[in-house]
Design an enzyme around this catalytic site. Sequence first.
Site, short mmCIF file in Angstrom:
data_model
loop_
_atom_site.label_atom_id
_atom_site.label_comp_id
_atom_site.label_asym_id
_atom_site.label_seq_id
_atom_site.Cartn_x
_atom_site.Cartn_y
_atom_site.Cartn_z
CG ASP A 77 -13.86 13.62 44.27
OD1 ASP A 77 -13.30 12.63 43.78
OD2 ASP A 77 -14.07 13.74 45.50
CE1 TYR B 236 -20.31 10.01 48.43
CE2 TYR B 236 -22.48 9.86 47.41
CZ TYR B 236 -21.68 9.91 48.54
OH TYR B 236 -22.28 9.85 49.78
CG HIS C 23 -17.32 6.43 50.10
ND1 HIS C 23 -16.70 6.77 51.28
CD2 HIS C 23 -17.64 7.61 49.50
CE1 HIS C 23 -16.65 8.10 51.39
NE2 HIS C 23 -17.21 8.63 50.32
NE ARG D 279 -27.93 11.59 52.25
CZ ARG D 279 -26.66 11.68 51.85
NH1 ARG D 279 -25.96 12.76 52.09
NH2 ARG D 279 -26.08 10.68 51.21
CD GLU E 217 -13.46 11.60 50.58
OE1 GLU E 217 -13.30 12.08 49.44
OE2 GLU E 217 -14.56 11.55 51.15
CD GLU F 28 -11.64 10.56 45.84
OE1 GLU F 28 -11.69 10.90 44.65
OE2 GLU F 28 -12.30 11.10 46.74
CG ASP G 223 -11.20 14.74 47.67
OD1 ASP G 223 -10.71 15.86 47.52
OD2 ASP G 223 -12.43 14.52 47.71
NE ARG H 176 -14.83 12.54 55.70
CZ ARG H 176 -14.95 12.21 54.43
NH1 ARG H 176 -15.80 12.86 53.64
NH2 ARG H 176 -14.22 11.25 53.92
CD GLN I 205 -17.89 16.20 53.03
OE1 GLN I 205 -16.88 15.80 53.59
NE2 GLN I 205 -18.53 15.46 52.13
CE1 TYR J 277 -24.50 17.26 54.17
CE2 TYR J 277 -24.75 16.50 51.92
CZ TYR J 277 -25.06 16.40 53.25
OH TYR J 277 -25.94 15.44 53.66
CE LYS K 8 -15.25 15.87 50.02
NZ LYS K 8 -14.75 14.49 50.06
CB THR L 57 -7.10 17.47 45.92
OG1 THR L 57 -8.32 18.10 46.33
CG2 THR L 57 -7.39 16.07 45.40
CB THR M 238 -13.99 7.52 49.23
OG1 THR M 238 -13.83 8.90 49.53
CG2 THR M 238 -13.26 6.68 50.27
CD GLU N 226 -16.29 4.83 53.78
OE1 GLU N 226 -16.92 3.90 53.25
OE2 GLU N 226 -15.38 5.47 53.20
#
Lengths: 407, 407
Positions: free
Chosen positions: B117, B119, B124, B133, B189, B191, B223, B227, B230, B234, B243, B247, B337, B351
């Site tokens: 996968d 990114y 996104h 972050r 997500e 995709e 996907d 959250r 994750q 992560y 995840k 999927t 995504t 989002e």
Amino acid sequence: MSWLEVPADHPFGLHNLPYGSFRTGGESRFRVGVAVGDHVLDVGTVAADLLPARAALFDDGDLDRLLAAGPAAWHHVRAAVTGWLADDGVRDVVERALHPLALVELRMPFSVADFVDFYASEHHATNIGRMFRPDSEPLTPNWKHLPIGYHGRAGTVVVSGTSVIRPCGQRRTPEGEVVFGPSTRLDLEAEVGFVVGAGSTIGSPVPRAAFADHVFGVCLVNDWSARDLQAWEYVPLGPFLGKSFATSVSPWVVPLAALSAARGTPPTREPRPLPYLDDTDDDEQWGLDLTMQVRLNGHLVSSPPFRTMYWTAAQQLAHLTANGACLRPGDLFASGTVSGPEPGQRGSLIELSWGGKEPIELPDGTIRSFLEDGDEVVITATAPGPDGTIVGFGEVRGTVAPAREQP
Amino acid sequence: MSWLEVPADHPFGLHNLPYGSFRTGGESRFRVGVAVGDHVLDVGTVAADLLPARAALFDDGDLDRLLAAGPAAWHHVRAAVTGWLADDGVRDVVERALHPLALVELRMPFSVADFVDFYASEHHATNIGRMFRPDSEPLTPNWKHLPIGYHGRAGTVVVSGTSVIRPCGQRRTPEGEVVFGPSTRLDLEAEVGFVVGAGSTIGSPVPRAAFADHVFGVCLVNDWSARDLQAWEYVPLGPFLGKSFATSVSPWVVPLAALSAARGTPPTREPRPLPYLDDTDDDEQWGLDLTMQVRLNGHLVSSPPFRTMYWTAAQQLAHLTANGACLRPGDLFASGTVSGPEPGQRGSLIELSWGGKEPIELPDGTIRSFLEDGDEVVITATAPGPDGTIVGFGEVRGTVAPAREQP
């Protein structure tokens, strides 16, 4: 006892009986073999005579059908092989199916479904944290709460003996420039791999107590790592090209049943983990007393003690499936680099040379921080077997081939 | 033109011809099908008569053999199917192999080898970076230098229509407590997935120009992401249990050959990437003008524009193999995504609801930050086809089932 003479201290003794996929010189077809002493037993050929109900498990010449058949079949076949080797009455049939180990070719013994790599050595994670994130606590806040892991590339898992081509990739130079080229910090990682046999259903976690119902056996893993690629790419989604170019495994899978004498208590965990991971009061804990040896160009550079791993494989399996993810036959999950508390117990060169700042000198006078082209890495391991015997894991061997010219 | 009447604006028009694996009511066996209009053509049955040289590709009832057969076979079969539909002389044979699309059952069309996968949406990645972050730059320093990606779990890729059980796992509460339980921030997500057909050899990178020699086609991917799991797990090795529970993919794989009119110029990259990724002067760039629709309980909540993706699939494939990692038939890599610059173009709920701080109101008055049990997510997409036609991708549909009680 057996009509086959195998010394009590032989790594492939009568209590081990690891499985692999072999062929003898000139044959095109591979067959399922069991290593015993200095021989490989062609188990499918004998089963056709002496265990017809299970003989079809060996038809493809690899372990895939046996893995999927589940624990009753595993125990049935193992008991049968043990019986054959003890029974003078079948000696003729069995003896004809023995091939000298030194003369066989071994291949990848099973088809890898998903490959997961954990990060379960506190010493390794602390060392790496100090080097990769010098301004933070070495262990991330989650580390003692869960066995951290990630998915690797199943398609590049290769059997011992396969040359490993030095990977190319992006790295950032100390001056901050982003460049592409052969990795300058190619490393080894000494790990232990767990081979899933029986699958599970999506949505149904596999608790610690069901570990031996799903995991067939154990192999050795060298999770080759390009530290420069990894350092540049791994934030925020984890290692990718720094690992995916090759992962080597030993050709013999030691059945879990051979490791009963190696079982032991894992280290105390503080804080105590959540119930699905808390094995404190389990009847069967899965600490394993394997001692590994890492050799570089023939010189012993490290002896990582697997019993020091913070998280056991049973905890890793419970975690891996806690979200409902299912298992498939052939899933492989590795422990993460095995490093003990002493410098001579570190399972990677980045730790042994402390990020290249303290290169190691080999007995032949050569100096290494990371792997050079032509270097050969051999990882071996043994564990205690019953009655003072030892259980050997064979070896995972690989030589570094030079980077290819880029297209 | 065809003897089969298919409206020019049908999503499964005569220029699309996506492949899937279907069976009709009561049958035990699945067969390879090509969707055309409101029908599925049993391509294996027709090939037995009209294309015997390729008929064996369909023997397993899934796409695996066709994928592995490589581009010459793909083009041969596609040209043949197009020919059959245009040729009155074979109408009888072909017509007998047509089944109403509404009456067939569809399954996972191919065996997933490795799942990666990416990114690749700048919008996104920027949105997620701001939320995960908040004290750093939203894009990590590597983001514009390489298509960031990671390996996911191939064994939990499921076909559209499969219920998705809410995963359990560890999360850290806002108060800092670590708890285990059903995810409270379950997300979708949207995709686009790329299905690899022809494999490659370890040590031999696949350059951008060879993209269409290896990639067979395109599907849609949801996907699903927990959250809360994750966010806690992560760092430092990337997403894992957040995840790996499921999927979902659409059951139809649209051949790359159907997307010639959808090709276009990707966004300008600044800084210009390293040569192996720099497609500025390529004859064939792989920007793709797909418009996606994300529906939650029947309400359109987002329309992500795939043409805004920063990295193309050809760049992703070049990156994925730059270290020498090989491809296998059935490898699946997803875009990450898809989010456009506008709020109504965001491809995930985290989002759309800005981390739950700005819940969205659906036209029926219900409010959502994340998915609730029973919610149904449907992702669709279309692309321009030749001569003003459109190419539809069908849908990837999934309903959230409640978490299971834990063992």
